[in-house]
Design a protein around this motif. Sequence first.
Motif, PDB file in Angstrom:
ATOM      1  N   GLY A   1      16.014  -6.134   8.658  1.00 38.43           N
ATOM      2  CA  GLY A   1      16.965  -7.141   8.204  1.00 38.43           C
ATOM      3  C   GLY A   1      17.985  -6.589   7.239  1.00 38.43           C
ATOM      4  N   THR A   2      17.680  -5.434   6.625  1.00 38.08           N
ATOM      5  CA  THR A   2      18.620  -4.869   5.665  1.00 38.08           C
ATOM      6  C   THR A   2      19.607  -3.911   6.304  1.00 38.08           C
ATOM      7  OG1 THR A   2      17.048  -3.106   5.174  1.00 38.08           O
ATOM      8  CG2 THR A   2      16.960  -5.076   3.779  1.00 38.08           C
ATOM      9  N   ILE A   3      19.357  -3.512   7.543  1.00 45.31           N
ATOM     10  CA  ILE A   3      20.271  -2.589   8.214  1.00 45.31           C
ATOM     11  C   ILE A   3      21.413  -3.405   8.819  1.00 45.31           C
ATOM     12  CG2 ILE A   3      20.527  -0.896  10.060  1.00 45.31           C
ATOM     13  CD1 ILE A   3      17.568  -0.248   9.730  1.00 45.31           C
ATOM     14  N   LYS A   4      22.615  -3.140   8.323  1.00 44.66           N
ATOM     15  CA  LYS A   4      23.787  -3.891   8.806  1.00 44.66           C
ATOM     16  C   LYS A   4      24.286  -3.327  10.129  1.00 44.66           C
ATOM     17  CE  LYS A   4      23.912  -6.375   5.082  1.00 44.66           C
ATOM     18  NZ  LYS A   4      22.944  -7.376   5.005  1.00 44.66           N
ATOM     19  N   GLN A   5      24.442  -1.995  10.177  1.00 44.38           N
ATOM     20  CA  GLN A   5      24.947  -1.355  11.377  1.00 44.38           C
ATOM     21  C   GLN A   5      24.178  -0.052  11.576  1.00 44.38           C
ATOM     22  OE1 GLN A   5      29.106  -0.740  11.038  1.00 44.38           O
ATOM     23  NE2 GLN A   5      29.544  -1.507  13.054  1.00 44.38           N
ATOM     24  N   PRO A   6      23.570   0.131  12.737  1.00 48.26           N
ATOM     25  CA  PRO A   6      22.847   1.387  12.947  1.00 48.26           C
ATOM     26  C   PRO A   6      23.829   2.554  13.057  1.00 48.26           C
ATOM     27  CG  PRO A   6      22.869   0.089  14.951  1.00 48.26           C
ATOM     28  CD  PRO A   6      23.466  -0.766  13.877  1.00 48.26           C
ATOM     29  N   PRO A   7      23.357   3.769  12.783  1.00 54.18           N
ATOM     30  CA  PRO A   7      24.283   4.916  12.869  1.00 54.18           C
ATOM     31  C   PRO A   7      24.750   5.127  14.298  1.00 54.18           C
ATOM     32  CG  PRO A   7      22.026   5.648  12.466  1.00 54.18           C
ATOM     33  CD  PRO A   7      22.025   4.166  12.356  1.00 54.18           C
ATOM     34  N   SER A   8      26.015   5.532  14.434  1.00 54.27           N
ATOM     35  CA  SER A   8      26.579   5.733  15.777  1.00 54.27           C
ATOM     36  C   SER A   8      26.458   7.181  16.232  1.00 54.27           C
ATOM     37  CB  SER A   8      28.039   5.289  15.815  1.00 54.27           C
ATOM     38  OG  SER A   8      28.773   6.004  14.841  1.00 54.27           O
ATOM     39  N   ASN A   9      26.376   8.139  15.304  1.00 56.10           N
ATOM     40  CA  ASN A   9      26.260   9.557  15.656  1.00 56.10           C
ATOM     41  C   ASN A   9      24.811  10.019  15.476  1.00 56.10           C
ATOM     42  OD1 ASN A   9      28.994   9.682  16.079  1.00 56.10           O
ATOM     43  ND2 ASN A   9      29.424  10.263  13.958  1.00 56.10           N
TER      44      ASN A   9
END
Length: 117
Positions: free
Chosen positions: A81-89
Amino acid sequence: MESGQKYLTAVVKLFGPLTRNYYIRAILHAALAVPAGFLLSTILGTVCLGIASGIYLLAAVRGEEWRPIEQKPRERPKVGGTIKQPPSNPPPRPPPDARKKQPEVGGQVNPIPVEVE
């Protein structure tokens, strides 16, 4: 809530407005102070009960009332719930040839030459 308070809270809740109202507590403390004032050895207790009676009377005049402190149910934290956006790279990695394990050479090299006599 402290562990010792939950038993006293149950008793106070059981008697309802009789124990919740500070006017009643002030009158009760004042009534208990009267018989204690007749003996010299209980004068200090009488003074303490009188002060407590005054404090309860002041709190009642100001509109305060006893309310129990209930223990709130614990909320389970949401996973992710605290992760807003997962890493893209992807994370950085060494090149494939550097990832291969180097074969270990047995023994150590002694920097001081040793001569056998």
